[in-house]
Design an enzyme around this catalytic site. Structure first.
Site, PDB file in Angstrom:
ATOM      1  N   ASP A 143     -79.129  48.286 -46.633  1.00 57.59           N
ATOM      2  CA  ASP A 143     -79.934  47.764 -47.742  1.00 57.59           C
ATOM      3  C   ASP A 143     -81.340  47.483 -47.241  1.00 57.59           C
ATOM      4  OD1 ASP A 143     -77.783  47.758 -49.563  1.00 57.59           O
ATOM      5  OD2 ASP A 143     -77.089  45.829 -48.810  1.00 57.59           O
ATOM      6  N   ASP A 178     -77.468  51.133 -55.112  1.00 56.37           N
ATOM      7  CA  ASP A 178     -77.176  49.936 -55.911  1.00 56.37           C
ATOM      8  C   ASP A 178     -77.977  49.942 -57.212  1.00 56.37           C
ATOM      9  OD1 ASP A 178     -75.536  48.978 -53.850  1.00 56.37           O
ATOM     10  OD2 ASP A 178     -77.211  47.960 -52.880  1.00 56.37           O
TER      11      ASP A 178
END
Length: 216
Positions: A143, A178
Site C-alpha cells: 500500500d 483497493d
C-alpha cells in the site's frame, strides 16, 4: 458492453497497479514517505491481512485469507461472464470489472510477492533474491497512497471518545487495487437502479412470449 472491453479495463488496472507496487517496493524502504502535496503522500507500508490491516490469527490465517480471495475472484469472474453474456447494463459490467481487477491485483501480491522479493526493512527490496521474505501464498500487499487532508487536528474535549486527542482525516493508506474495488462497489451502491436495470431487449422478448402464450 462487450467482454473484450471488460478485459481491457481489467488489464489496464492490473498493469498500473502492479507497476506502482513494484516501483514503491524497489525504491522505498518500509515506512519511507514522499510528500507530493500537503494533502497527499506516498507512504510505503505492507498489509499482512485484510482491509485496514486486520490480521487473521493462527499459523494458517494468511493462507486461509489468500485462498478465500482466490475463490472470491473466481466467483466475481463468473459473475462478469454471466453479466456480459446477458448484456447487462454498462454500469454493472464496469463495476464488476473494477472489483475483479482490484481483487486480482491484491491476490498477485499475496501469492507471489513473498517469493519474488526480499523484505523491505532498513533496505530496498530486490527482485528475485536468493532469500525471499516469505513463501507462496504468504506475500504482503503493498500500500502507498495516503491522503491526510487534515493532519494532527486536536479534537475538542467535548467530543465523545476522541475528545482532546490528535486525529487525522483521512488516515487510510491504500493502493490502486483497493481504490478500484471501492469504486466498483460505489457504482453498485449509488447507481443501483441503473446497474441492475433489466435489459430492454430481453424484457421485450419475455413480454412477447407472454402475449403469444395468452393468445394460444
Amino acid at each position: 458492453m462487450k467482454l473484450r472491453n471488460s478485459v481491457f479495463i481489467i488489464f489496464l488496472i492490473l498493469m498500473v497497479d502492479q507497476y506502482s507496487k513494484v516501483f514503491v517496493k524497489t525504491n522505498f524502504i518500509l515506512g519511507e514517505s514522499v510528500q507530493v502535496f500537503s494533502w497527499f503522500k506516498l507512504l510505503f507500508i505492507e498489509n499482512e491481512g485484510m482491509a485496514w490491516g486486520t490480521v487473521i490469527p493462527g499459523e494458517y490465517g494468511k493462507l486461509f485469507l489468500t485462498v478465500f480471495r482466490i475463490l472470491a475472484v473466481v466467483a466475481i469472474g463468473y459473475w462478469l461472464l454471466d453479466a456480459t453474456k446477458k448484456e447487462k447494463s454498462k454500469y454493472l459490467i464496469i463495476a464488476i470489472s473494477l472489483i475483479f481487477a482490484g481483487a486480482l491485483g491484491n491476490i498477485i501480491d499475496s501469492v507471489l510477492y513473498g517469493v519474488i522479493f526480499d523484505d523491505s526493512h532498513n533496505h530496498l527490496a530486490t527482485f528475485l533474491p536468493e532469500n525471499p521474505y516469505g513463501t507462496w501464498f504468504h506475500g504482503k500487499v503493498v500500500d502507498m497512497f495516503y491522503f491526510p487532508f487534515i493532519e494532527d487536528y486536536m479534537m475538542p474535549t467535548w467530543v465523545p471518545f476522541i475528545g482532546g486527542k490528535e486525529v487525522t482525516f483521512f488516515n487510510a493508506i491504500f493502493n490502486l487495487a483497493d481504490f478500484s474495488i471501492s469504486t466498483g462497489v460505489g457504482i453498485l451502491i449509488f447507481f443501483n437502479k441503473k446497474a441492475f436495470a433489466p435489459n430492454p431487449k430481453y424484457k421485450h422478448v419475455t413480454y412477447s412470449k407472454i402475449l403469444d402464450n395468452n393468445e394460444d
